[in-house]
Scaffold this active site. Sequence first.
Site, short mmCIF file in Angstrom:
data_model
loop_
_atom_site.label_atom_id
_atom_site.label_comp_id
_atom_site.label_asym_id
_atom_site.label_seq_id
_atom_site.Cartn_x
_atom_site.Cartn_y
_atom_site.Cartn_z
N LEU A 40 0.88 -1.17 0.00
CA LEU A 40 0.00 0.00 0.00
C LEU A 40 0.91 1.21 0.00
O LEU A 40 1.91 1.24 0.72
CB LEU A 40 -0.87 0.04 1.26
CG LEU A 40 -2.21 -0.65 1.27
CD1 LEU A 40 -2.85 -0.50 2.65
CD2 LEU A 40 -3.14 -0.09 0.20
N ASP A 41 0.57 2.23 -0.78
CA ASP A 41 1.35 3.46 -0.78
C ASP A 41 1.38 4.05 0.63
O ASP A 41 0.46 3.84 1.42
CB ASP A 41 0.70 4.50 -1.71
CG ASP A 41 0.66 4.02 -3.15
OD1 ASP A 41 1.61 3.35 -3.57
OD2 ASP A 41 -0.33 4.32 -3.83
N ALA A 42 2.40 4.87 0.90
CA ALA A 42 2.51 5.51 2.21
C ALA A 42 1.28 6.34 2.53
O ALA A 42 0.81 6.37 3.67
CB ALA A 42 3.76 6.39 2.25
#
Length: 193
Positions: A40-42
């Site tokens: 998951l992206d930051a």
Amino acid sequence: MSLILFNKPFGVISQFSAHPTRSTLAGYIDTPGVYPAGRLDADSEGLMLLTDNGELQNQISHPDHGKLKTYLVLVEGLAQAGHLEQLRQPMNLGNFTTRGSHTVRIETPTWLWPRNPPVRVRQHIPSSWIAITLSEGKNRQVRRMTAAAGLPTLRLIRSTIGPFSLRTHPLLPGEWRIVSEEAWRTPKHHHDT
């Protein structure tokens, strides 16, 4: 053999190795030998699965296995029928074309935690929630899809992966729990709407 459900907080990087400016999974999960099955992206939140089983990691993360993932998305603008139809169809995002999705407009999820830091919303522009279910999950795909449909993403939460849902397995941001690998093989899927 371990399978971990983790609610990744906003701002955390989906890796264990140290990062110069961001917190990582190592600050939350102390089980040795497990690795993320997908990322998951930051700036995205929500459900991640981690495992020490390489075959299971591949089954979870590889799009060929077609495991459904649902994302709850707060978008800028009012999601109209035309937007939803555009998101349901295969979309050419430049370097790939999506497979199409199951996309619906939803009410604000009452079970969601407040984001820290809060989402910056512009008072004169309305926002709305949609749920997008995909059988793939390429880099920043949901954000790119909503932007292409004219609905920029303000907040993005992955709520479901295959049989696991944060609605039925409640975890606050930063919390995790071990589940049985057998539970992964259960062929049910929730649409968290």
